[in-house]
Design an enzyme around this catalytic site. Structure first.
Site, PDB file in Angstrom:
ATOM      1  N   SER A  18       0.822  -1.204   0.000  1.00  0.00           N
ATOM      2  CA  SER A  18       0.000   0.000   0.000  1.00  0.00           C
ATOM      3  C   SER A  18       0.857   1.255   0.000  1.00  0.00           C
ATOM      4  CB  SER A  18      -0.934  -0.008   1.216  1.00  0.00           C
ATOM      5  OG  SER A  18      -1.791   1.107   1.198  1.00  0.00           O
ATOM      6  N   ARG A  41       1.401   8.571   6.440  1.00  0.00           N
ATOM      7  CA  ARG A  41       0.502   7.716   7.211  1.00  0.00           C
ATOM      8  C   ARG A  41      -0.914   8.278   7.215  1.00  0.00           C
ATOM      9  NH1 ARG A  41       1.073   3.037   9.291  1.00  0.00           N
ATOM     10  NH2 ARG A  41       3.283   3.084   8.748  1.00  0.00           N
ATOM     11  N   HIS A  44      -2.309   7.516   3.795  1.00  0.00           N
ATOM     12  CA  HIS A  44      -2.571   6.077   3.745  1.00  0.00           C
ATOM     13  C   HIS A  44      -3.851   5.721   4.490  1.00  0.00           C
ATOM     14  CE1 HIS A  44      -2.009   1.958   5.477  1.00  0.00           C
ATOM     15  NE2 HIS A  44      -1.711   1.688   4.225  1.00  0.00           N
TER      16      HIS A  44
END
Length: 200
Positions: A18, A41, A44
């Site tokens: 990912s 992050r 994501h």
């Protein structure tokens, strides 16, 4: 002091893939290390590339917060959904004990209760309630960091603007979007980022 979980973190192959795909679509190399960790992050966690330009923070703020976090500073969250996303650290959440009243939401009261528990120097992670962030700004809490990423059409953008204007060390974003997942992700970025080894 918050419990720290020192065992190495095992990254699942799905997460690795990912992040590989994220970096193929978004060039984060221009960011300094901790800023890059937070941006990646958060992006994501929401599959939302726009956070790369929506987030507001700076590297020196993150470096100081990273040091405090890994030294065991308490982590306070506004709701259990944020706590659930922070898997490698105990957190303080007083929402279950809080009560609303005239001019006071449960979320704001929970912040008051939590501050009595932890005092100055904590990291505050607010991903749901703008009123929690607004209350924190009235407390002179002297935080190590405020991750202020509440979501909503009423008060969210305004509370985050007030956070930036306060001069407190912070991670915020300009738009109305946010939420528990992205707030937890920003804290996790600091938790997962390695601590520099001391020079002999």
């Amino acid at each position: 002091m918050s419990q720290v979980f020192p065992e190495p973190r095992v990254v699942h192959p799905i997460e690795q893939e990912s992040f590989r795909r994220l970096r193929a679509r978004l060039d984060t190399s221009r960011f300094p290390p901790l800023t890059r960790a937070v941006v990646e992050r958060v992006v994501h966690s929401a599959a939302d590339l726009d956070y790369a330009s929506d987030l507001v923070t700076d590297e020196s703020t993150l470096a100081a917060a990273h040091t405090a976090l890994h030294a065991g500073a308490p982590v306070v969250v506004d709701v259990e959904m944020v706590a659930a996303g922070i898997t490698r650290r105990d957190t303080v959440c007083r929402l279950r004990d809080a009560r609303s009243g005239p001019g006071l939401t449960r979320s704001a009261h929970a912040v008051r209760l939590a501050y009595k528990d932890v005092g100055p120097g904590a990291l505050w992670v607010i991903g749901c309630a703008p009123t929690a962030l607004e209350e924190l700004l009235t407390l002179h809490a002297d935080p190590a960091l405020v991750i202020g990423l509440p979501v909503g059409f009423v008060g969210a953008a305004e509370s985050k603007a007030a956070l930036r204007e306060s001069g407190l060390p912070a991670v915020s974003n300009v738009s109305e979007k946010g939420g528990s997942a992205v707030a937890a992700a920003a804290l996790n970025a600091l938790l997962y980022h390695p601590v520099p080894k001391e020079k002999p």
